[in-house]
Enzyme design. Structure first.
Site, PDB file in Angstrom:
ATOM      1  N   ASP A  97       0.340  -1.188   0.028  1.00  0.00           N
ATOM      2  CA  ASP A  97      -0.558   0.348   0.021  1.00  0.00           C
ATOM      3  C   ASP A  97       1.017   1.137   0.198  1.00  0.00           C
ATOM      4  OD1 ASP A  97      -2.555  -1.638   0.705  1.00  0.00           O
ATOM      5  OD2 ASP A  97      -1.864  -1.853   2.223  1.00  0.00           O
ATOM      6  N   LYS A 131       2.793   2.167  -5.540  1.00  0.00           N
ATOM      7  CA  LYS A 131       3.262   2.067  -6.219  1.00  0.00           C
ATOM      8  C   LYS A 131       2.099   1.671  -7.409  1.00  0.00           C
ATOM      9  CE  LYS A 131       3.205  -2.615  -4.505  1.00  0.00           C
ATOM     10  NZ  LYS A 131       2.249  -2.058  -4.131  1.00  0.00           N
ATOM     11  N   ALA A 191      -4.106  -7.596  -4.655  1.00  0.00           N
ATOM     12  CA  ALA A 191      -3.265  -6.386  -4.832  1.00  0.00           C
ATOM     13  C   ALA A 191      -4.613  -5.408  -5.318  1.00  0.00           C
ATOM     14  CB  ALA A 191      -2.299  -6.052  -5.768  1.00  0.00           C
ATOM     15  N   GLY A 192      -4.062  -3.972  -5.387  1.00  0.00           N
ATOM     16  CA  GLY A 192      -5.158  -3.229  -5.224  1.00  0.00           C
ATOM     17  C   GLY A 192      -4.153  -1.731  -5.538  1.00  0.00           C
ATOM     18  N   HIS A 193      -4.388  -1.352  -6.641  1.00  0.00           N
ATOM     19  CA  HIS A 193      -3.306   0.233  -7.217  1.00  0.00           C
ATOM     20  C   HIS A 193      -4.266   1.079  -7.567  1.00  0.00           C
ATOM     21  CE1 HIS A 193       0.346  -2.074  -8.077  1.00  0.00           C
ATOM     22  NE2 HIS A 193      -0.062  -2.426  -7.105  1.00  0.00           N
ATOM     23  N   GLN A 216       1.748  -5.951  -3.765  1.00  0.00           N
ATOM     24  CA  GLN A 216       2.403  -5.756  -1.815  1.00  0.00           C
ATOM     25  C   GLN A 216       3.324  -5.178  -1.652  1.00  0.00           C
ATOM     26  OE1 GLN A 216       1.745  -9.708  -3.214  1.00  0.00           O
ATOM     27  NE2 GLN A 216      -0.555  -8.559  -3.199  1.00  0.00           N
ATOM     28  N   ALA A 265      -7.330  -1.402  -1.238  1.00  0.00           N
ATOM     29  CA  ALA A 265      -8.321  -0.981  -2.671  1.00  0.00           C
ATOM     30  C   ALA A 265      -8.766  -1.953  -2.780  1.00  0.00           C
ATOM     31  CB  ALA A 265      -7.333  -0.786  -3.636  1.00  0.00           C
ATOM     32  N   THR A 266      -8.773  -3.100  -2.368  1.00  0.00           N
ATOM     33  CA  THR A 266      -9.117  -4.472  -2.471  1.00  0.00           C
ATOM     34  C   THR A 266     -10.160  -4.928  -1.732  1.00  0.00           C
ATOM     35  OG1 THR A 266      -7.118  -5.338  -3.802  1.00  0.00           O
ATOM     36  CG2 THR A 266      -8.310  -7.212  -2.586  1.00  0.00           C
ATOM     37  N   GLY A 269     -11.194  -2.971   1.543  1.00  0.00           N
ATOM     38  CA  GLY A 269     -11.825  -2.175   2.131  1.00  0.00           C
ATOM     39  C   GLY A 269     -11.080  -2.009   3.573  1.00  0.00           C
TER      40      GLY A 269
END
Length: 439
Positions: A14, A17, A40-42, A225, A308-309, A311
């Site tokens: 987080d 990236k 992952a969450g971007h 990650q 982002a993935t 919450g």
């Protein structure tokens, strides 16, 4: 002269990236995702418009950039198709520019069922996975029973392999976890339908990368990650199921070790962590009860520290140079991108952890075990805050002196240059002091 650059998060994920990948893809032909899955969450913000990506490389928002998913990624076709549709609705044409390695292990519905059942059974000692089936999919890969993207090319052989592996996993689900088994015919039908979208995207990603290198094109390798969640080097067992360090760019894509020219380490100006595991500099705050450390609350609120993935609330704390220096060594970091400096704008003073107190001694390297890590007490230096906004500042010299001092102190402690400085969430709110793709 072309360059190959790896971008990795140097903390527990987080770090921001996605924005940085999107920003510097103005000078690349391809972006390669090399590990992890849709855990992952971007989050990207361009001209105020927010886009959240989970599987598709962040370069997808630049129409001239090719996006490659290497064999180190575990692929959920349902998650991928959902993301493709969302991009299409937003006016981003992704289908023709996304290419997928046939070696990618598939995340299947039984992996998701197993992931959730395990966390439920662990109860209070749950690891804090996303429940997306990432770990079980990597387990099947290592056990050599996993189904891969390339298997989709022959429906009959795929059906045979699926039947065998589902018998195994259904036995575990029903006899150990006590939950209902998955229906083979339903799973097969669902997967073969999804395969019609994915099959046209399959190419030999490794060969494609080496062809680009031969043609003198710039390539960006995008990690997911953070390095401290690495399955081998992280705070085990509170880690993810893949190698998240820069070396995974080699093993997860097929590029050669000598082909990597620069490693950009993304560093958040403070530290966050999602889920369980040790966190020495944490400023404990619980959003549900609104109780805990006021600075921890401020960092989470102003920094919008929610996954982002998933919450989920991210745990927040001061910058930890002990873990960071280990991470810099693990990843052979060339230069730093410092993000979310603006989140610290309202603080009177700012702390940086420079050592741990453990078992009556002061140590400057992280302990090996998660148990010792949890007992480590941070030793801080304290710096004066700047109490003014840094959002959107357009030059380093325009920053408040105290902010410059904070940045220079990080460079001094890490013995690395800060090449990029993020001063807000938007693509344009960034100072590039030394572009990774420049000579």
């Amino acid at each position: 002269m072309s360059k190959n650059v790896v971008i990795i998060g140097t903390q527990w994920g987080d770090e921001g990236k996605g924005k940085v990948v999107d920003l510097i893809t103005d000078k690349v032909s391809s972006v390669v995702r090399f590990q992890g899955g849709h855990n992952a969450g971007h989050t990207l913000v361009i001209d105020g418009n927010k886009t959240v990506l989970h599987l598709i490389p962040s370069g997808i928002l630049r129409k001239e950039v090719e996006c490659l998913i290497g064999h180190g990624v575990v692929l959920s076709m349902s998650a991928l198709i959902k993301e493709l549709r969302e991009l299409s609705i937003s006016g981003v044409e992704a289908y023709s520019r996304l290419k997928i390695s046939p070696g990618c292990p598939l995340i299947m519905p039984y992996h998701v069922a197993l992931d959730k059942a395990r966390e439920l059974k662990r109860g209070k000692v749950a690891i804090g996975t996303t429940g997306n089936g990432i770990g079980p999919a990597y387990e099947d890969k290592v056990a050599r029973r996993g189904l891969r993207v390339g298997d989709l090319l022959n429906a009959d052989i795929f059906a045979e392999k699926l039947k065998e592996v589902m018998e195994y996993h259904n036995f575990v689900l029903t006899n150990y976890y006590g939950i209902e088994e998955l229906n083979y015919n339903k799973v097969l039908e669902e997967i073969l339908e999804q395969a019609q979208t994915v099959i046209p995207m399959i190419i030999d990603v490794t060969q494609q990368i080496h062809q680009h290198i031969a043609n003198n094109k710039n390539i960006l390798f995008e990690g997911a990650q953070g390095a401290l969640l690495d399955i081998d080097q992280g705070t085990y067992p509170f880690v993810t199921s893949s190698n998240t360090t820069s070396g995974a760019a080699v093993t997860g894509s097929g590029v050669g070790v000598r082909n990597i020219d620069y490693v950009l380490g993304i560093v958040k100006s403070y530290t966050t962590r999602v889920g369980g595991g040790p966190f020495p500099t944490e400023l404990v705050y619980d959003i549900k009860t609104d109780k805990g450390d006021a600075t921890g609350k401020m960092l989470g609120t102003i920094g919008h520290e929610f996954g982002a993935t998933t919450g989920r609330q991210r745990r927040c704390g001061w910058l930890d140079m002990v873990t960071l220096k280990r991470s810099f060594n693990l990843n052979s970091v060339t230069g730093i991108c410092l993000t979310k400096l603006d989140v610290l704008d309202s603080l009177d003073s700012i702390k940086i952890c420079v050592a741990y107190e453990l078992n009556g001694k002061e140590v400057i390297t992280p302990p090996y075990s998660a148990q010792d890590y949890a007992k480590a007490k941070p030793v801080y230096i304290e710096m004066t805050g700047w109490n003014t906004s840094t959002i959107g500042i357009e030059s380093f010299d325009s920053l408040p002196q105290q902010a410059q001092d904070y940045i220079r102190k990080i460079e001094e402690l890490s013995n690395l240059p800060i090449d990029i400085l993020s001063t807000g969430p938007d693509r344009n709110e960034t100072l590039i002091l030394n572009h990774p793709f420049d000579e």
